[in-house]
Design a protein around this motif. Structure first.
Motif, short mmCIF file in Angstrom:
data_model
loop_
_atom_site.label_atom_id
_atom_site.label_comp_id
_atom_site.label_asym_id
_atom_site.label_seq_id
_atom_site.Cartn_x
_atom_site.Cartn_y
_atom_site.Cartn_z
N GLY A 297 8.81 3.52 -0.18
CA GLY A 297 8.56 4.94 -0.44
C GLY A 297 7.16 5.39 -0.09
O GLY A 297 6.76 6.51 -0.45
N GLY A 298 6.41 4.55 0.61
CA GLY A 298 5.03 4.88 0.95
C GLY A 298 4.91 5.87 2.10
O GLY A 298 5.90 6.33 2.68
N THR A 299 3.65 6.18 2.45
CA THR A 299 3.34 7.13 3.52
C THR A 299 2.60 6.43 4.64
O THR A 299 1.68 5.63 4.37
CB THR A 299 2.48 8.29 2.99
OG1 THR A 299 3.22 9.01 2.00
CG2 THR A 299 2.07 9.24 4.10
N ALA A 300 2.96 6.70 5.87
CA ALA A 300 2.28 6.16 7.04
C ALA A 300 1.76 7.31 7.89
O ALA A 300 2.53 8.22 8.23
CB ALA A 300 3.22 5.27 7.85
N TYR A 301 0.49 7.27 8.22
CA TYR A 301 -0.14 8.35 8.99
C TYR A 301 -0.87 7.74 10.18
O TYR A 301 -1.71 6.85 10.01
CB TYR A 301 -1.12 9.13 8.11
CG TYR A 301 -1.60 10.43 8.72
CD1 TYR A 301 -1.01 11.64 8.38
CD2 TYR A 301 -2.63 10.45 9.66
CE1 TYR A 301 -1.43 12.83 8.95
CE2 TYR A 301 -3.05 11.63 10.23
CZ TYR A 301 -2.46 12.83 9.87
OH TYR A 301 -2.87 14.00 10.44
N ASP A 302 -0.57 8.21 11.36
CA ASP A 302 -1.19 7.72 12.59
C ASP A 302 -2.10 8.80 13.15
O ASP A 302 -1.65 9.91 13.43
CB ASP A 302 -0.11 7.37 13.62
CG ASP A 302 -0.61 6.45 14.72
OD1 ASP A 302 -1.84 6.43 14.96
OD2 ASP A 302 0.22 5.77 15.34
N PHE B 184 0.83 -1.20 0.00
CA PHE B 184 0.00 0.00 0.00
C PHE B 184 0.87 1.26 0.00
O PHE B 184 1.88 1.34 0.70
CB PHE B 184 -0.93 0.01 1.21
CG PHE B 184 -2.01 -1.03 1.13
CD1 PHE B 184 -3.15 -0.79 0.37
CD2 PHE B 184 -1.87 -2.25 1.76
CE1 PHE B 184 -4.14 -1.75 0.28
CE2 PHE B 184 -2.85 -3.22 1.66
CZ PHE B 184 -4.00 -2.97 0.92
N GLU B 185 0.43 2.25 -0.76
CA GLU B 185 1.18 3.50 -0.86
C GLU B 185 0.86 4.47 0.28
O GLU B 185 1.64 5.37 0.57
CB GLU B 185 0.88 4.16 -2.21
CG GLU B 185 1.39 3.33 -3.38
CD GLU B 185 0.64 3.64 -4.66
OE1 GLU B 185 1.26 4.26 -5.56
OE2 GLU B 185 -0.54 3.27 -4.77
N LEU B 186 -0.28 4.28 0.91
CA LEU B 186 -0.67 5.08 2.08
C LEU B 186 -1.36 4.17 3.08
O LEU B 186 -2.32 3.48 2.73
CB LEU B 186 -1.61 6.22 1.67
CG LEU B 186 -2.28 7.00 2.81
CD1 LEU B 186 -1.27 7.71 3.69
CD2 LEU B 186 -3.31 8.00 2.25
N ILE B 187 -0.86 4.17 4.31
CA ILE B 187 -1.51 3.44 5.40
C ILE B 187 -1.92 4.46 6.45
O ILE B 187 -1.10 5.25 6.93
CB ILE B 187 -0.60 2.37 6.02
CG1 ILE B 187 -0.16 1.36 4.97
CG2 ILE B 187 -1.33 1.66 7.16
CD1 ILE B 187 0.76 0.27 5.52
N VAL B 188 -3.20 4.44 6.81
CA VAL B 188 -3.74 5.34 7.83
C VAL B 188 -4.16 4.48 9.03
O VAL B 188 -5.04 3.63 8.91
CB VAL B 188 -4.94 6.14 7.29
CG1 VAL B 188 -5.52 7.03 8.39
CG2 VAL B 188 -4.54 6.97 6.09
N THR C 154 8.69 6.74 3.29
CA THR C 154 9.38 7.99 3.00
C THR C 154 8.80 9.14 3.82
O THR C 154 9.53 10.02 4.28
CB THR C 154 9.26 8.33 1.50
OG1 THR C 154 9.91 7.31 0.75
CG2 THR C 154 9.92 9.66 1.19
N THR C 155 7.48 9.13 3.99
CA THR C 155 6.80 10.18 4.75
C THR C 155 6.01 9.53 5.89
O THR C 155 5.29 8.56 5.67
CB THR C 155 5.83 10.96 3.85
OG1 THR C 155 6.55 11.51 2.74
CG2 THR C 155 5.16 12.09 4.63
#
Length: 271
Positions: free
Chosen positions: A207-212, A181-185, A232-233
């Motif tokens: 290179g994906g994004t992880a947001y908590d 997955f490119e973005l995990i929330v 990456t982010t």
């Protein structure tokens, strides 16, 4: 008269909402007070009613009460009705309790406007299936991801959410786990207790994004995991907290406060 507001939750002592709304009030000249309000797990309604009857004008609602706040409201905004969860209550002069959900717009503003993360065309994974997930799913789907998947410790809850929201947008939505997955929330509250989530090593694309959605003074376990698995982010939910609070402030006061100075101040540890 100074209007009274509060944030209700359990736990609640960690909440930065009083400081955020103090800054909003100072920036906009609005006369209001704001405090933390702890409620026992089985007594949300009683505590919320007591605050309302005592002259309170509105509540922010945090874990674990967003679905209970949905049932508590007399009227709902479209986004609260779509989410099936309420994080903002406004007590109107006619006695009606208006329920809204500002989580989704807060998340999108932080991801897209503050962090520069594109959601359209990306494969997105949402961890969790509670009130926080309900609050952000309609907004994430409206942002036109290539696909959106749900994962939860209790698979049946993820399947129920996939069924509920699967008809809202043409984006494929499923509770079947995949990889890359490119973005995990992360919408779970695991980070509040310092708990680790058990995730496959390859669930996040390089290179994906992880947001908590959880915010903390130290790095959350999910963000630590993401950093060691190719993200990456990464970001905690402080920016979302401020952005959803600004939307709630507008629901209550009809004024949009500036958010960038508040996010910057909180990142610096100013209180």
């Amino acid at each position: 008269m100074t209007d009274c507001y509060a944030v209700i939750g359990n736990p609640i002592e960690h909440s930065k909402s009083p400081e955020i709304h103090r800054r909003f009030a100072a920036a906009t000249g609005e006369a209001m007070t704001y405090r933390r309000l702890w409620a026992p797990h089985e007594h949300f309604r009683a505590v919320a009613e007591a605050f309302c009857c005592g002259g309170g004008h509105g509540l922010n609602v945090t874990v674990p009460f967003k679905e209970e706040a949905y049932a508590f409201a007399d009227r709902l905004s479209e986004r609260a009705a779509a989410a099936g969860a309420v994080n903002t209550l406004r007590f109107d002069s006619d006695g009606q309790r208006f329920g809204d959900n500002t989580d989704g717009v807060g998340l999108l503003r932080d991801l897209q406007d503050n962090l520069g993360i594109t959601i359209a065309g990306r494969r997105v994974l949402v961890l969790g299936a509670g009130g926080a997930a309900r609050g952000v799913l309609p907004a994430l789907l409206a942002a036109d991801p290539a696909a959106l998947f749900l994962a939860n410790r209790t698979a049946a809850r993820a399947e129920a959410l996939a069924e509920r929201f699967g008809t809202l947008h043409p984006c494929p939505l499923s509770a079947i786990p995949e990889r890359g997955f490119e973005l995990i929330v992360n919408t779970t509250a695991a980070g509040l207790q310092g708990e680790n989530l058990e995730l496959p090593d390859d669930v996040l694309a390089p290179g994906g994004t992880a947001y908590d959605l959880v915010y903390a003074d130290t790095e959350t376990p999910f963000i630590r995991w993401a950093r060691t698995h190719g993200a990456t982010t990464t970001s905690d939910g402080l920016g979302m907290l401020v952005e959803q609070a600004a939307e709630a402030f507008f629901v209550w006061r009809g004024v949009r406060p500036p958010t960038a100075p508040v996010i910057a101040a909180l990142r610096r540890g100013e209180a």
